[in-house]
Design a protein around this motif. Structure first.
Motif, PDB file in Angstrom:
ATOM      1  N   ASN A 297      -4.706  48.060   6.227  1.00 12.36           N
ATOM      2  CA  ASN A 297      -3.972  49.321   6.408  1.00 12.36           C
ATOM      3  C   ASN A 297      -2.650  49.297   5.649  1.00 12.36           C
ATOM      4  O   ASN A 297      -2.210  50.308   5.096  1.00 12.36           O
ATOM      5  CB  ASN A 297      -3.747  49.599   7.898  1.00 12.36           C
ATOM      6  N   ARG A 298      -2.017  48.120   5.584  1.00 15.05           N
ATOM      7  CA  ARG A 298      -0.756  47.995   4.829  1.00 15.05           C
ATOM      8  C   ARG A 298      -1.022  48.128   3.327  1.00 15.05           C
ATOM      9  O   ARG A 298      -0.185  48.669   2.591  1.00 15.05           O
ATOM     10  CB  ARG A 298      -0.083  46.651   5.133  1.00 15.05           C
ATOM     11  N   VAL A 299      -2.162  47.618   2.889  1.00 17.90           N
ATOM     12  CA  VAL A 299      -2.512  47.716   1.465  1.00 17.90           C
ATOM     13  C   VAL A 299      -2.665  49.179   1.073  1.00 17.90           C
ATOM     14  O   VAL A 299      -2.132  49.627   0.047  1.00 17.90           O
ATOM     15  CB  VAL A 299      -3.818  46.949   1.164  1.00 17.90           C
ATOM     16  N   LEU A 300      -3.390  49.946   1.891  1.00 19.67           N
ATOM     17  CA  LEU A 300      -3.630  51.345   1.555  1.00 19.67           C
ATOM     18  C   LEU A 300      -2.365  52.189   1.670  1.00 19.67           C
ATOM     19  O   LEU A 300      -2.122  53.075   0.851  1.00 19.67           O
ATOM     20  CB  LEU A 300      -4.720  51.918   2.466  1.00 19.67           C
ATOM     21  N   SER A 301      -1.548  51.906   2.667  1.00 20.37           N
ATOM     22  CA  SER A 301      -0.321  52.693   2.847  1.00 20.37           C
ATOM     23  C   SER A 301       0.714  52.377   1.766  1.00 20.37           C
ATOM     24  O   SER A 301       1.638  53.165   1.529  1.00 20.37           O
ATOM     25  CB  SER A 301       0.280  52.447   4.234  1.00 20.37           C
ATOM     26  N   ALA A 302       0.560  51.226   1.092  1.00 21.65           N
ATOM     27  CA  ALA A 302       1.527  50.831   0.052  1.00 21.65           C
ATOM     28  C   ALA A 302       1.523  51.795  -1.129  1.00 21.65           C
ATOM     29  O   ALA A 302       2.481  51.844  -1.900  1.00 21.65           O
ATOM     30  CB  ALA A 302       1.222  49.414  -0.434  1.00 21.65           C
ATOM     31  N   LYS A 303       0.453  52.580  -1.264  1.00 18.00           N
ATOM     32  CA  LYS A 303       0.403  53.540  -2.376  1.00 18.00           C
ATOM     33  C   LYS A 303       1.514  54.584  -2.260  1.00 18.00           C
ATOM     34  O   LYS A 303       1.945  55.164  -3.263  1.00 18.00           O
ATOM     35  CB  LYS A 303      -0.964  54.228  -2.420  1.00 18.00           C
ATOM     36  N   GLN A 304       1.970  54.815  -1.046  1.00 15.82           N
ATOM     37  CA  GLN A 304       3.028  55.806  -0.847  1.00 15.82           C
ATOM     38  C   GLN A 304       4.391  55.288  -1.325  1.00 15.82           C
ATOM     39  O   GLN A 304       5.343  56.060  -1.445  1.00 15.82           O
ATOM     40  CB  GLN A 304       3.126  56.171   0.649  1.00 15.82           C
ATOM     41  N   ASN A 305       4.475  53.975  -1.593  1.00 12.01           N
ATOM     42  CA  ASN A 305       5.771  53.375  -1.949  1.00 12.01           C
ATOM     43  C   ASN A 305       5.728  52.641  -3.284  1.00 12.01           C
ATOM     44  O   ASN A 305       6.416  51.637  -3.457  1.00 12.01           O
ATOM     45  CB  ASN A 305       6.199  52.397  -0.848  1.00 12.01           C
ATOM     46  N   VAL A 306       4.897  53.120  -4.211  1.00 10.89           N
ATOM     47  CA  VAL A 306       4.797  52.427  -5.503  1.00 10.89           C
ATOM     48  C   VAL A 306       6.099  52.592  -6.293  1.00 10.89           C
ATOM     49  O   VAL A 306       6.735  53.650  -6.229  1.00 10.89           O
ATOM     50  CB  VAL A 306       3.596  52.955  -6.339  1.00 10.89           C
ATOM     51  N   PRO A 307       6.501  51.558  -7.036  1.00 12.08           N
ATOM     52  CA  PRO A 307       7.759  51.650  -7.804  1.00 12.08           C
ATOM     53  C   PRO A 307       7.685  52.681  -8.934  1.00 12.08           C
ATOM     54  O   PRO A 307       8.679  53.289  -9.287  1.00 12.08           O
ATOM     55  CB  PRO A 307       7.926  50.239  -8.384  1.00 12.08           C
ATOM     56  N   TYR A 308       6.472  52.848  -9.520  1.00 13.19           N
ATOM     57  CA  TYR A 308       6.290  53.797 -10.615  1.00 13.19           C
ATOM     58  C   TYR A 308       4.947  54.517 -10.444  1.00 13.19           C
ATOM     59  O   TYR A 308       3.995  53.956  -9.893  1.00 13.19           O
ATOM     60  CB  TYR A 308       6.280  53.075 -11.979  1.00 13.19           C
ATOM     61  N   LYS A 309       4.884  55.735 -10.937  1.00 12.69           N
ATOM     62  CA  LYS A 309       3.653  56.527 -10.858  1.00 12.69           C
ATOM     63  C   LYS A 309       2.506  55.836 -11.595  1.00 12.69           C
ATOM     64  O   LYS A 309       1.335  55.988 -11.231  1.00 12.69           O
ATOM     65  CB  LYS A 309       3.912  57.911 -11.465  1.00 12.69           C
ATOM     66  N   THR A 310       2.840  55.066 -12.624  1.00 14.40           N
ATOM     67  CA  THR A 310       1.827  54.350 -13.408  1.00 14.40           C
ATOM     68  C   THR A 310       0.984  53.419 -12.532  1.00 14.40           C
ATOM     69  O   THR A 310      -0.156  53.098 -12.874  1.00 14.40           O
ATOM     70  CB  THR A 310       2.514  53.511 -14.514  1.00 14.40           C
ATOM     71  N   TYR A 311       1.556  52.979 -11.411  1.00 15.70           N
ATOM     72  CA  TYR A 311       0.859  52.035 -10.540  1.00 15.70           C
ATOM     73  C   TYR A 311      -0.312  52.675  -9.787  1.00 15.70           C
ATOM     74  O   TYR A 311      -1.147  51.972  -9.222  1.00 15.70           O
ATOM     75  CB  TYR A 311       1.847  51.440  -9.522  1.00 15.70           C
TER      76      TYR A 311
END
Length: 267
Positions: A158-172
């Protein structure tokens, strides 16, 4: 400025402009021309000749390969990413003494760590980490990848999937989407081994889908062998497999003892 440097600079700007307007074919073709042009610069790796334009040539070459890496992300080509990243890497290591640090360095290093996570190349992930400086390890891009790997290893999906909301750059986002698929595939593989069936609501919760439609779409594309019956996802069909062949254990034991006796004679 040297005519070749001017030509390289102009080609790079045209390639970046084509990439910005999402004309990826033109951008890729211009990039290929650029790479051919760079072969005439003798100051580049592996020669590193001390020419009069060495710094300018190294700088433009680094910019070219950084652009190539980011372009490969936009077109979703992981093989091109790996190839271009390894061509870029010497500019971050061997040429670092004569070049100012690139503002994109940590972002691209973080992207590479994400790629290794997505491809489940954990040993290489840690090898790359060992090569980074203490300053790099404190950067948000690197810390993001490290935290993801820790969550992945702990099974905190769940932490892995929620991490998408906090990516450092859109490229990620490209690699984060792939990582989400990797996570769901891992959960799906465990679920079909552990259960005969799950209710659709439980399957949604287990596979971390916010809606039933997304779950059904995932099953249709990734697991057509699963069945939907009476409001449940049935895994039984996926478990069906041909019976295992009997292992000739007695024969193997005899062969092993025979080898041991032969070795004893030799010694």
């Amino acid at each position: 400025m040297d005519p070749k440097l001017t030509e390289a600079s102009q080609l790079l700007e045209r390639s970046k402009a084509a990439c910005t307007r999402e004309d990826f074919n033109t951008s890729t073709n211009l990039l290929s021309q650029l790479k051919v042009l760079l072969t005439g610069f003798r100051s580049l790796p592996p020669l590193f000749e001390d020419t009069s334009n060495a710094v300018e040539e190294l700088t433009i070459a680094r910019d070219v390969f950084e652009h190539a890496v980011l372009l490969s992300v936009k077109i979703g080509d992981q093989e091109a990413f790996e190839r271009d990243f390894f061509q870029l890497k010497p500019y971050y290591t061997d040429a670092s003494s004569c070049l100012a640090q690139s503002p994109q360095e940590y972002m691209i290093l973080g992207l590479n760590l994400l790629r290794l996570l997505v491809q489940n190349r954990i040993a290489e992930f840690h090898t790359e980490l060992e090569l980074l400086s203490p300053t790099a390890l404190e950067n948000a891009c690197i810390k993001h990848a490290v935290e993801l790997e820790q969550s992945f290893m702990e099974g905190a999906y769940n932490r892995v999937l929620s991490a998408k909301q906090n990516v450092p750059y859109k490229t990620y986002d490209y690699f984060m989407d792939l990582l989400a698929k990797t996570v769901r595939d891992e959960i799906a593989g465990c679920s079909e081994k552990a259960y005969d069936y799950l209710s659709i609501s439980d399957a949604c919760q287990m596979l971390l889908f916010p809606s039933e439609n997304e779950l059904l779409e995932y099953i249709k594309e990734e697991h057509p062998e699963w069945e939907i019956k009476n409001g449940s996802v049935v895994f039984q069909k996926a478990k069906e497999s041909p019976p295992c062949k009997e292992i000739p254990s007695l024969q193997l034991i005899n062969q092993t003892l025979s080898y041991a006796r032969e070795l004893e004679r030799i010694v």
